[in-house]
Scaffold this motif. Structure first.
Motif, PDB file in Angstrom:
ATOM      1  N   VAL A 282      -4.552  31.075 -53.184  1.00  0.00           N
ATOM      2  CA  VAL A 282      -4.680  30.164 -52.039  1.00  0.00           C
ATOM      3  C   VAL A 282      -4.502  30.943 -50.750  1.00  0.00           C
ATOM      4  O   VAL A 282      -5.287  30.793 -49.793  1.00  0.00           O
ATOM      5  CB  VAL A 282      -3.647  29.008 -52.129  1.00  0.00           C
ATOM      6  N   LYS A 283      -3.490  31.793 -50.713  1.00  0.00           N
ATOM      7  CA  LYS A 283      -3.239  32.619 -49.520  1.00  0.00           C
ATOM      8  C   LYS A 283      -4.447  33.509 -49.210  1.00  0.00           C
ATOM      9  O   LYS A 283      -4.872  33.616 -48.051  1.00  0.00           O
ATOM     10  CB  LYS A 283      -1.981  33.472 -49.749  1.00  0.00           C
ATOM     11  N   ASP A 284      -5.015  34.119 -50.235  1.00  0.00           N
ATOM     12  CA  ASP A 284      -6.198  34.975 -50.030  1.00  0.00           C
ATOM     13  C   ASP A 284      -7.386  34.166 -49.517  1.00  0.00           C
ATOM     14  O   ASP A 284      -8.111  34.623 -48.622  1.00  0.00           O
ATOM     15  CB  ASP A 284      -6.579  35.673 -51.341  1.00  0.00           C
ATOM     16  N   LEU A 285      -7.602  32.977 -50.084  1.00  0.00           N
ATOM     17  CA  LEU A 285      -8.706  32.129 -49.627  1.00  0.00           C
ATOM     18  C   LEU A 285      -8.518  31.718 -48.168  1.00  0.00           C
ATOM     19  O   LEU A 285      -9.482  31.720 -47.386  1.00  0.00           O
ATOM     20  CB  LEU A 285      -8.839  30.888 -50.507  1.00  0.00           C
ATOM     21  N   LEU A 286      -7.307  31.379 -47.793  1.00  0.00           N
ATOM     22  CA  LEU A 286      -7.042  30.983 -46.399  1.00  0.00           C
ATOM     23  C   LEU A 286      -7.236  32.162 -45.447  1.00  0.00           C
ATOM     24  O   LEU A 286      -7.794  31.995 -44.355  1.00  0.00           O
ATOM     25  CB  LEU A 286      -5.641  30.392 -46.266  1.00  0.00           C
ATOM     26  N   ALA A 287      -6.793  33.343 -45.867  1.00  0.00           N
ATOM     27  CA  ALA A 287      -6.983  34.531 -45.029  1.00  0.00           C
ATOM     28  C   ALA A 287      -8.466  34.837 -44.877  1.00  0.00           C
ATOM     29  O   ALA A 287      -8.942  35.146 -43.773  1.00  0.00           O
ATOM     30  CB  ALA A 287      -6.248  35.722 -45.638  1.00  0.00           C
ATOM     31  N   LEU A 288      -9.201  34.734 -45.951  1.00  0.00           N
ATOM     32  CA  LEU A 288     -10.638  34.983 -45.912  1.00  0.00           C
ATOM     33  C   LEU A 288     -11.347  33.945 -45.045  1.00  0.00           C
ATOM     34  O   LEU A 288     -12.283  34.274 -44.295  1.00  0.00           O
ATOM     35  CB  LEU A 288     -11.207  34.975 -47.336  1.00  0.00           C
ATOM     36  N   ALA A 289     -10.882  32.709 -45.112  1.00  0.00           N
ATOM     37  CA  ALA A 289     -11.488  31.644 -44.296  1.00  0.00           C
ATOM     38  C   ALA A 289     -11.345  31.945 -42.809  1.00  0.00           C
ATOM     39  O   ALA A 289     -12.201  31.559 -42.008  1.00  0.00           O
ATOM     40  CB  ALA A 289     -10.851  30.293 -44.622  1.00  0.00           C
ATOM     41  N   GLY A 290     -10.291  32.639 -42.438  1.00  0.00           N
ATOM     42  CA  GLY A 290     -10.101  33.002 -41.039  1.00  0.00           C
ATOM     43  C   GLY A 290     -11.021  34.120 -40.577  1.00  0.00           C
ATOM     44  O   GLY A 290     -11.148  34.366 -39.371  1.00  0.00           O
TER      45      GLY A 290
ATOM     46  N   ASP B  35     -19.290  29.055 -43.930  1.00  0.00           N
ATOM     47  CA  ASP B  35     -18.608  29.535 -45.134  1.00  0.00           C
ATOM     48  C   ASP B  35     -17.143  29.129 -45.150  1.00  0.00           C
ATOM     49  O   ASP B  35     -16.542  28.986 -46.208  1.00  0.00           O
ATOM     50  CB  ASP B  35     -18.720  31.058 -45.229  1.00  0.00           C
ATOM     51  N   ARG B  36     -16.559  28.947 -43.985  1.00  0.00           N
ATOM     52  CA  ARG B  36     -15.138  28.619 -43.872  1.00  0.00           C
ATOM     53  C   ARG B  36     -14.820  27.300 -44.586  1.00  0.00           C
ATOM     54  O   ARG B  36     -13.816  27.197 -45.282  1.00  0.00           O
ATOM     55  CB  ARG B  36     -14.744  28.530 -42.405  1.00  0.00           C
ATOM     56  N   ASP B  37     -15.678  26.293 -44.404  1.00  0.00           N
ATOM     57  CA  ASP B  37     -15.428  24.991 -45.014  1.00  0.00           C
ATOM     58  C   ASP B  37     -15.345  25.091 -46.542  1.00  0.00           C
ATOM     59  O   ASP B  37     -14.474  24.473 -47.171  1.00  0.00           O
ATOM     60  CB  ASP B  37     -16.514  23.980 -44.618  1.00  0.00           C
ATOM     61  N   ALA B  38     -16.240  25.879 -47.128  1.00  0.00           N
ATOM     62  CA  ALA B  38     -16.233  26.037 -48.581  1.00  0.00           C
ATOM     63  C   ALA B  38     -14.951  26.743 -49.045  1.00  0.00           C
ATOM     64  O   ALA B  38     -14.353  26.353 -50.056  1.00  0.00           O
ATOM     65  CB  ALA B  38     -17.463  26.814 -49.041  1.00  0.00           C
ATOM     66  N   LEU B  39     -14.510  27.751 -48.309  1.00  0.00           N
ATOM     67  CA  LEU B  39     -13.279  28.455 -48.675  1.00  0.00           C
ATOM     68  C   LEU B  39     -12.051  27.551 -48.522  1.00  0.00           C
ATOM     69  O   LEU B  39     -11.155  27.550 -49.371  1.00  0.00           O
ATOM     70  CB  LEU B  39     -13.106  29.711 -47.822  1.00  0.00           C
ATOM     71  N   LEU B  40     -12.011  26.772 -47.436  1.00  0.00           N
ATOM     72  CA  LEU B  40     -10.896  25.846 -47.239  1.00  0.00           C
ATOM     73  C   LEU B  40     -10.879  24.763 -48.316  1.00  0.00           C
ATOM     74  O   LEU B  40      -9.812  24.380 -48.812  1.00  0.00           O
ATOM     75  CB  LEU B  40     -10.958  25.220 -45.850  1.00  0.00           C
ATOM     76  N   GLU B  41     -12.064  24.298 -48.689  1.00  0.00           N
ATOM     77  CA  GLU B  41     -12.152  23.299 -49.761  1.00  0.00           C
ATOM     78  C   GLU B  41     -11.673  23.900 -51.084  1.00  0.00           C
ATOM     79  O   GLU B  41     -10.959  23.255 -51.853  1.00  0.00           O
ATOM     80  CB  GLU B  41     -13.590  22.798 -49.895  1.00  0.00           C
TER      81      GLU B  41
END
Length: 182
Positions: free
Chosen positions: A110-118, A124-130
């Motif tokens: 989850v932490k990696d996905l949130l960092a990547l979303a930033g 692409d951010r919406d898909a990573l946050l979802e």
């Protein structure tokens, strides 16, 4: 979940509500025993509240293999290796293993996905946050699953019945402890 009576109610009704005579069992074990005596010849039913079954059984795959005469009597009385019980043990093992994997690995993902979303573009951010939210919800479900499958029911008194102070679990048990409070 059923209440099993170590000394069967039909054999001694006065012990029917005695705390030390009652323990949790599954429906299958409760029905298999019926009212067989707690002692037969030189063998006795093992008391799961006072005896470590690991001293009396080996676990081979999901089958409990008796190591003592009392373990043989207990296994026979409760029909511990009947096919449904083996399947229940296997399913529980699989569910606990998967839940532990999700709980141990999930937060870092989850932490990696949130960092990547930033770091990515808006689309692409919406898909990573979802994905991060879905994984967070999966971690919560895995935690609930472990709570549901715990050996001691939620809300049960977990204090030691002995009078010793500061008792610690033996290493083989303490290595299995995982706090999954939510």
């Amino acid at each position: 979940m059923w209440i099993e009576h170590h000394v069967a109610r039909s054999r001694n009704p006065q012990l029917a509500d005695e705390y030390t005579n009652c323990f949790y069992s599954c429906l299958f074990c409760n029905q298999a025993r019926s009212n067989r005596p707690e002692i037969e010849r030189d063998r006795r039913l093992l008391d799961p509240c006072t005896e470590a079954w690991a001293d009396h059984f080996d676990l081979v795959e999901f089958s409990l293999q008796p190591k003592t005469p009392s373990a043989e009597y207990t296994a026979s009385t409760y029909d511990l290796n009947e096919a449904r019980r083996l399947l229940v043990r296997q399913n529980r093992h699989d569910a606990v293993s998967e839940s532990l994997h999700v709980i141990k690995r999930g937060p870092a993902l989850v932490k990696d996905l949130l960092a990547l979303a930033g770091l990515v573009q808006w689309g692409d951010r919406d898909a990573l946050l979802e994905g991060a939210e879905h994984l967070r919800a999966t971690i919560e479900l895995a935690t609930r699953q472990l709570i549901r499958l715990q050996a001691i029911p939620a809300g049960a008194d977990t204090r030691c019945g002995c009078s010793h102070e500061n008792v610690e679990l033996p290493p083989f048990l303490s290595d299995q402890v995982l706090d999954v409070s939510v």
